[in-house]
Structures are given as structure tokens and as C-alpha cells.
Design a protein around this motif. Structure first.
Motif, short mmCIF file in Angstrom:
data_model
loop_
_atom_site.label_atom_id
_atom_site.label_comp_id
_atom_site.label_asym_id
_atom_site.label_seq_id
_atom_site.Cartn_x
_atom_site.Cartn_y
_atom_site.Cartn_z
N UNK A 1 31.81 -36.84 -1.32
CA UNK A 1 31.53 -38.05 -0.53
C UNK A 1 32.59 -39.15 -0.61
N UNK A 2 33.44 -39.12 -1.61
CA UNK A 2 34.55 -40.09 -1.64
C UNK A 2 35.42 -39.96 -0.40
N UNK A 3 35.55 -38.73 0.09
CA UNK A 3 36.44 -38.48 1.22
C UNK A 3 35.70 -38.20 2.52
N UNK A 4 34.38 -38.08 2.46
CA UNK A 4 33.70 -37.46 3.59
C UNK A 4 32.47 -38.24 4.06
N UNK A 5 32.23 -38.19 5.36
CA UNK A 5 31.00 -38.67 5.98
C UNK A 5 29.82 -37.87 5.41
N UNK A 6 28.64 -38.44 5.20
CA UNK A 6 28.28 -39.86 5.39
C UNK A 6 28.38 -40.67 4.10
N UNK B 1 37.36 -31.71 11.05
CA UNK B 1 36.26 -32.60 10.68
C UNK B 1 36.07 -32.67 9.17
N UNK B 2 36.78 -31.86 8.41
CA UNK B 2 36.76 -31.98 6.95
C UNK B 2 38.11 -31.57 6.41
N UNK C 1 16.67 -31.35 -5.95
CA UNK C 1 17.81 -31.65 -5.09
C UNK C 1 19.04 -31.29 -5.90
N UNK C 2 19.98 -30.57 -5.29
CA UNK C 2 21.21 -30.22 -5.99
C UNK C 2 22.39 -30.42 -5.04
N UNK C 3 23.30 -31.30 -5.42
CA UNK C 3 24.49 -31.54 -4.62
C UNK C 3 25.71 -31.00 -5.35
N UNK C 4 26.50 -30.24 -4.60
CA UNK C 4 27.73 -29.66 -5.15
C UNK C 4 28.89 -30.16 -4.30
N UNK C 5 29.44 -31.35 -4.67
CA UNK C 5 30.56 -31.89 -3.90
C UNK C 5 31.86 -31.19 -4.29
N UNK C 6 32.65 -30.86 -3.31
CA UNK C 6 33.90 -30.13 -3.54
C UNK C 6 35.07 -31.01 -3.10
N UNK C 7 36.15 -31.04 -3.87
CA UNK C 7 37.30 -31.86 -3.46
C UNK C 7 37.97 -31.31 -2.21
N UNK C 8 38.67 -32.19 -1.45
CA UNK C 8 39.42 -31.70 -0.29
C UNK C 8 40.35 -30.57 -0.71
N UNK D 1 13.27 -23.25 0.17
CA UNK D 1 14.64 -23.57 -0.28
C UNK D 1 15.52 -23.75 0.95
N UNK D 2 16.23 -24.88 1.00
CA UNK D 2 17.19 -25.12 2.07
C UNK D 2 18.58 -25.13 1.44
N UNK D 3 19.42 -24.20 1.87
CA UNK D 3 20.80 -24.15 1.39
C UNK D 3 21.70 -24.56 2.56
N UNK D 4 22.47 -25.62 2.34
CA UNK D 4 23.26 -26.25 3.42
C UNK D 4 24.73 -26.17 3.03
N UNK D 5 25.50 -25.36 3.77
CA UNK D 5 26.94 -25.30 3.46
C UNK D 5 27.81 -25.82 4.60
N UNK D 6 27.23 -26.68 5.42
CA UNK D 6 28.04 -27.50 6.32
C UNK D 6 29.03 -28.32 5.46
N UNK D 7 30.16 -28.70 6.04
CA UNK D 7 31.17 -29.46 5.29
C UNK D 7 30.66 -30.83 4.85
N UNK D 8 29.61 -31.30 5.50
CA UNK D 8 29.08 -32.65 5.22
C UNK D 8 27.73 -32.58 4.53
#
Ligand SMILES: [Zn+2]
Length: 321
Positions: free
Chosen positions: A193-198, A263-264, A215-222, A162-169
Motif C-alpha cells: 500500500x505504500x506504492x499502491x491504490x487504495x 496499473x501496478x 483477515x490476512x494481507x500479504x503486501x508485496x513490494x514493487x 474463504x475469499x482469496x484475492x490476487x488482484x494487484x490491488x
């Protein structure tokens, strides 16, 4: 409060990956401020520092093509200043530094599996999670987390990673490495991703073919804050872990979601990272015999970076209150 021993993997050569100055955010000072902060920290007596080794070709090619590895090495030796995009500045020593940054994860996994430590933090650069099989992107050249996951599987027989990635990107490179693979679960919390790289990491991206659902993506608003992250962890991350039941755990720790880091647009505070440390420790104890590998990804505002790394490691090494 009693603390567990921590192992920090780092190497002076990682400072020599020169991104050209001129305000490039992925600067060697990132490692210097972290080392300085940890040296003054109450955690200092619990920290053992160990060197990495250069990642061997056989592990790099589980993720990257031979053509790309030659192209990366030749670009550095030819004295060019970037690879694939001007964001990815490099110098003569950058290939060797990248081998050590990727190899830090491998050395850490050997220590974890050998019983020498249960908490390993790779304080190395360049970072990795944007690097694709044939492409450098977003200051990343070799995908450190993806190489580590393959090494854990193939050298130590831990099948489900399991890879858990909590970088802003969003870690596009990790996702693409494993999106068809049901045995590596990639979960990312990042600015939308609307607001953020990549521009990848939509919640509809859940894996392909046999990898559908891992794969699980949890996009968070600015503007998302600590509470938004902890809510997502309770409602989405914890259930994903309990469904998948990992045998090995990799944390991609980026600190660029901090409110002070431009950067975010995320608004995390330093205190969140202690909570994230407690979470990683809890998941490690529950699923992975207490062992967890953490890799440094982003984090560019030097004061908040150093303070947040210290907080994260404090959470990782001390029992939850
Ligand atoms: Zn980032």
C-alpha cells in the motif's frame, strides 16, 4: 491432457457499462478480448457459457445500504457521468450492468451447488472488490465477491467462506465487509500500500473483534515476481486455508499484477496464472468438494489480460503436472 468442464457466466449488457472512453482503463474491450481468446483456445470445447441474473435486492443489502443503492441507480438515470469520484465513470445502463455483474456470482453459486459445474468463472464487469457499503471506488460499484459470499452462506448454508484475492490491488471493500466476521476469511496478495491504490491492506490489518485472525494481507513490494507469489502461497496462504477449513471458495481474479500492465509495479508473468489456477483447483478439491467460484476483478492491458485469463482457466481445469 484431460480437462474438466468450465462454466463462464457473462452477458452482453456488461459491455454496455460505458466508462466514457478517453483511455479509461476499465473498458468494455476487456470482456471482448477475453471472449475472443477463449473462443480460439484449446479450452473452447470444455466451456459452457451461461447468462447471469440481476442480483436481487435482498442479497445486495447484505453488503450495501439501501441509500447507496438508490443513489447509484439515480446517478445513472439522471445521466451523470460518475459516482463518488471521477474514476467511477458510468452511463445510463451501468446500474443494470452492475446488477448482472453481482448476479453472475449468484447464478454461478446455484450452478456449483446444483452440481451442474465445479469450475465457474464470472467474466463480468464492472469489477467489485473496492466497492464499500456506501461508496463506489476504483471502478467498482457493487462488491460482487462480498455479495456472493453472503449468498453462499445464507442461500446455500455454506457457513465458512474463504475469499482469496490476487488482484494487484487490495480489496478494501471486501475487507471492510467482513473484518469483524470470523466466518468469512479475506486473504489478499497485492502490491504494498505504500506504492499502491487504495492505500489499505497492510499486514498488520488482521481483522477486528470476533473477526480477528480471519483477515490476512500479504503486501508485496514493487517488482515482485512469480516466485514471490508462490513463496507467499506456500508459506502463508496454504497454512491459512488449513487453519480455517473453508466450506466455500471465492477467487478474486485480477490480472493487473502482470508485468505488461501498468496499473501496478508488480512483475508477474502469464505463466503465474496457470499456477494460480492449479492452486485454486487444489484448494477446491481439498476443502470444497471440488467447487470454486472465480470472479474477474482488474486487468487492463488487453493482450496480457486475455492470455492470463486463458492460462488461469487452463490451470483451473487441468490436473497439476
Ligand atoms: Zn486491481
Amino acid at each position: 491432457m484431460p480437462t474438466l468442464p468450465l462454466t463462464v457466466i457473462t452477458d452482453p449488457l456488461c459491455h454496455r457499462h460505458d466508462t466514457g472512453g478517453n483511455g479509461h482503463p476499465e473498458d468494455p474491450a476487456r470482456l471482448t478480448v477475453i471472449a475472443g481468446r477463449l473462443g480460439q483456445s484449446p479450452l473452447a470445447p470444455m466451456i459452457t457459457t451461461m447468462p447471469p441474473r440481476p442480483a436481487e435486492r435482498q442479497w445486495l443489502t447484505t453488503v450495501h445500504s439501501e441509500e447507496y443503492l438508490y443513489r447509484f441507480e439515480e446517478t445513472t438515470l439522471a445521466g451523470k457521468s460518475y459516482l463518488d469520484h471521477p474514476d467511477n465513470q458510468l452511463c445510463f445502463e451501468s446500474y443494470e450492468a452492475a446488477l448482472l455483474s453481482a448476479g453472475a456470482g449468484l447464478a454461478a453459486i446455484d450452478l456449483l451447488e446444483g452440481g451442474a459445474t465445479s469450475r465457474a468463472f464470472c467474466c463480468a464487469r464492472p469489477p467489485g472488490h473496492h466497492a464499500e457499503r456506501n461508496l463506489a471506488l476504483g471502478f467498482c460499484f457493487l462488491n460482487n465477491a462480498a455479495v456472493a459470499a453472503r449468498y453462499w452462506q445464507q442461500a446455500h448454508g455454506r457457513r465458512k467462506v474463504m475469499i482469496v484475492d490476487w488482484d494487484a490491488h487490495h480489496g478494501n471493500g471486501i475487507q471492510s465487509a467482513f473484518e469483524e466476521d470470523p466466518e468469512v476469511f479475506y486473504l489478499s496478495l497485492h502490491e504494498h500500500p505504500t506504492w499502491s491504490f487504495p492505500g489499505t491492506g497492510w499486514k498488520e490489518e488482521t481483522g477486528l473483534g470476533a473477526g480477528k485472525g480471519t483477515t490476512c494481507n500479504i503486501p508485496l513490494p514493487p517488482g515482485s515476481d512469480d516466485a514471490a507469489v508462490m513463496k507467499a502461497i506456500a508459506e502463508q496462504v496454504e497454512p491459512a486455508l488449513s487453519r480455517f477449513v473453508p466450506e466455500a471458495l471465492v477467487i478474486c481474479a485480477g490480472f493487473d499484477g502482470h508485468v505488461a500492465d501498468d496499473m501496478s509495479g508488480l512483475s508477474y508473468t502469464t505463466a503465474l496464472y496457470r499456477q494460480l489456477g492449479h492452486c485454486a483447483a487444489r484448494w477446491a478439491e481439498r476443502y470444497c468438494r471440488g467447487k470454486v467460484l472465480t470472479l474477474l476483478e482488474g486487468g487492463y492491458e488487453l493482450n496480457s489480460l486475455a492470455a492470463s485469463v486463458e492460462m488461469y482457466l487452463t490451470g483451473l481445469a487441468t490436473p497439476e503436472p
